[in-house]
Design a protein around this motif. Structure first.
Motif, mmCIF file in Angstrom:
data_model
loop_
_atom_site.group_PDB
_atom_site.id
_atom_site.type_symbol
_atom_site.label_atom_id
_atom_site.label_comp_id
_atom_site.label_asym_id
_atom_site.label_seq_id
_atom_site.Cartn_x
_atom_site.Cartn_y
_atom_site.Cartn_z
ATOM 1 N N MET A 173 0.840 -1.209 0.000
ATOM 2 C CA MET A 173 0.000 0.000 0.000
ATOM 3 C C MET A 173 0.872 1.255 0.000
ATOM 4 N N TRP A 174 1.938 1.249 0.804
ATOM 5 C CA TRP A 174 2.828 2.401 0.931
ATOM 6 C C TRP A 174 3.667 2.600 -0.324
ATOM 7 N N TRP A 175 4.412 1.553 -0.715
ATOM 8 C CA TRP A 175 5.309 1.685 -1.857
ATOM 9 C C TRP A 175 4.540 1.781 -3.175
ATOM 10 N N GLY A 176 3.371 1.150 -3.234
ATOM 11 C CA GLY A 176 2.539 1.279 -4.434
ATOM 12 C C GLY A 176 2.059 2.697 -4.644
ATOM 13 N N THR A 177 1.748 3.395 -3.554
ATOM 14 C CA THR A 177 1.329 4.797 -3.649
ATOM 15 C C THR A 177 2.477 5.668 -4.148
ATOM 16 N N ILE A 178 3.672 5.447 -3.606
ATOM 17 C CA ILE A 178 4.848 6.197 -4.072
ATOM 18 C C ILE A 178 5.089 5.932 -5.559
ATOM 19 N N PHE A 179 4.967 4.664 -5.949
ATOM 20 C CA PHE A 179 5.162 4.315 -7.364
ATOM 21 C C PHE A 179 4.142 5.031 -8.244
ATOM 22 N N ASN A 180 2.866 5.037 -7.827
ATOM 23 C CA ASN A 180 1.800 5.638 -8.643
ATOM 24 C C ASN A 180 1.985 7.132 -8.843
ATOM 25 N N TYR A 181 2.418 7.837 -7.796
ATOM 26 C CA TYR A 181 2.441 9.297 -7.851
ATOM 27 C C TYR A 181 3.806 9.890 -8.200
ATOM 28 N N LEU A 182 4.873 9.136 -7.996
ATOM 29 C CA LEU A 182 6.204 9.689 -8.268
ATOM 30 C C LEU A 182 6.915 9.019 -9.443
ATOM 31 N N ILE A 183 6.851 7.708 -9.499
ATOM 32 C CA ILE A 183 7.630 6.979 -10.506
ATOM 33 C C ILE A 183 6.827 6.745 -11.779
ATOM 34 N N SER A 184 5.579 6.304 -11.630
ATOM 35 C CA SER A 184 4.759 5.959 -12.796
ATOM 36 C C SER A 184 4.602 7.112 -13.787
ATOM 37 N N PRO A 185 4.311 8.359 -13.346
ATOM 38 C CA PRO A 185 4.173 9.449 -14.320
ATOM 39 C C PRO A 185 5.433 9.676 -15.159
ATOM 40 N N ILE A 186 6.602 9.550 -14.529
ATOM 41 C CA ILE A 186 7.866 9.731 -15.257
ATOM 42 C C ILE A 186 8.034 8.634 -16.303
ATOM 43 N N LEU A 187 7.725 7.395 -15.905
ATOM 44 C CA LEU A 187 7.839 6.279 -16.845
ATOM 45 C C LEU A 187 6.865 6.413 -18.004
ATOM 46 N N ILE A 188 5.636 6.846 -17.710
ATOM 47 C CA ILE A 188 4.628 6.998 -18.772
ATOM 48 C C ILE A 188 5.065 8.053 -19.783
ATOM 49 N N ILE A 189 5.536 9.197 -19.284
ATOM 50 C CA ILE A 189 5.991 10.266 -20.174
ATOM 51 C C ILE A 189 7.162 9.788 -21.028
ATOM 52 N N SER A 190 8.102 9.092 -20.390
ATOM 53 C CA SER A 190 9.269 8.583 -21.112
ATOM 54 C C SER A 190 8.870 7.589 -22.199
ATOM 55 N N LEU A 191 7.952 6.691 -21.895
ATOM 56 C CA LEU A 191 7.509 5.698 -22.872
ATOM 57 C C LEU A 191 6.722 6.336 -24.015
ATOM 58 N N LEU A 192 5.909 7.342 -23.687
ATOM 59 C CA LEU A 192 5.150 8.029 -24.732
ATOM 60 C C LEU A 192 6.076 8.778 -25.688
ATOM 61 N N ILE A 193 7.134 9.356 -25.136
ATOM 62 C CA ILE A 193 8.115 10.043 -25.989
ATOM 63 C C ILE A 193 8.800 9.042 -26.911
ATOM 64 N N ARG A 194 9.178 7.900 -26.362
ATOM 65 C CA ARG A 194 9.814 6.856 -27.177
ATOM 66 C C ARG A 194 8.869 6.347 -28.257
ATOM 67 N N LEU A 195 7.593 6.195 -27.879
ATOM 68 C CA LEU A 195 6.611 5.716 -28.845
ATOM 69 C C LEU A 195 6.416 6.730 -29.969
ATOM 70 N N PHE A 196 6.372 8.004 -29.611
ATOM 71 C CA PHE A 196 6.215 9.059 -30.607
ATOM 72 C C PHE A 196 7.411 9.099 -31.559
ATOM 73 N N LYS A 197 8.612 8.947 -30.998
ATOM 74 C CA LYS A 197 9.814 8.967 -31.821
ATOM 75 C C LYS A 197 9.875 7.754 -32.760
ATOM 76 N N SER A 198 9.451 6.590 -32.251
ATOM 77 C CA SER A 198 9.481 5.371 -33.084
ATOM 78 C C SER A 198 8.505 5.475 -34.235
ATOM 79 N N LYS A 199 7.350 6.110 -34.007
ATOM 80 C CA LYS A 199 6.369 6.293 -35.087
ATOM 81 C C LYS A 199 6.882 7.302 -36.106
ATOM 82 N N LYS A 200 7.592 8.291 -35.624
ATOM 83 C CA LYS A 200 8.128 9.330 -36.514
ATOM 84 C C LYS A 200 9.185 8.741 -37.450
ATOM 85 N N ASN A 201 9.942 7.766 -36.914
ATOM 86 C CA ASN A 201 10.988 7.143 -37.728
ATOM 87 C C ASN A 201 10.382 6.104 -38.687
#
Length: 201
Positions: A173-201
């Motif tokens: 419950m504790w570490w999952g909350t930290i993951f959801n609010y601190l780590i997950s948003p960074i990972l999502i943004i990073s993956l979306l950028i990679r996905l956008f770049k791969s489609k562009k190429n």
């Protein structure tokens, strides 16, 4: 293959938040919160469900709405401003397995003071014990009328302290909350950028 990996990661990240919230709501729910009469002396018998093995705190809680803080200091006790013991409330309680009908715990307790003040309520400890998952019958009886507290709404509450957790459930419950609010948003943004770049190429 790279795009497929990105999509799988994104699906996991987007699904983790609602799954974690369902987990938290299920395991963090209080096993019991019910009113009890102090004058006349009340008695409750309630069936409770324990969902994870933990150290559970049994509390009497009192409303702060009907009295001023100094009066509550005298009646309930335990504030930082004036550490009084308050009016003693004797009670007896028992916990019985609903399956085997065996009495698991049975004690007489003299309750006094308070261990926690919140904006709405004051909490007084009854007992603290380790309970394992299962269905139980809880009986609590006030042993004599407490006329001094008859105008104060009183409840019996059972909960656990996440700071003193002993199981993986509370860790997740504790570490999952930290993951959801601190780590997950960074990972999502990073993956979306990679996905956008791969489609562009």
């Amino acid at each position: 293959m790279r795009k497929r990996y990105i999509y799988i990661c994104l699906i996991f990240l987007f699904l983790h938040y609602p799954v974690h919230m369902l987990f938290v709501n299920y395991y963090s729910k209080k096993p019991l919160e019910t009113q009890i009469s102090l004058n006349p002396a009340g008695k409750i018998t309630e069936q409770i469900e324990i969902r994870m093995p933990e150290i559970y705190e049994f509390d009497l809680s009192f409303s702060r709405k009907t009295h001023e803080i100094m009066e509550l200091n005298e009646l309930v006790g335990g504030s930082l401003a004036n550490n009084k013991t308050g009016v003693v409330i004797p009670l007896k309680w028992s916990l019985t397995s609903n399956e085997s009908k065996k009495v698991i715990f049975q004690r007489d307790v003299q309750t006094y003071g308070a261990h926690l003040w919140t904006k709405e309520r004051i909490y007084r400890t009854i007992d603290s014990i380790t309970i394992y998952p299962g269905d139980y019958i809880l009986t609590i009886e006030i042993l004599k009328p407490i006329p001094e507290l008859q105008d104060i709404n009183a409840k019996i509450e059972i909960s656990y302290d996440p700071k003193n957790s002993t199981t993986w459930h509370t860790d997740y419950m504790w570490w999952g909350t930290i993951f959801n609010y601190l780590i997950s948003p960074i990972l999502i943004i990073s993956l979306l950028i990679r996905l956008f770049k791969s489609k562009k190429n």
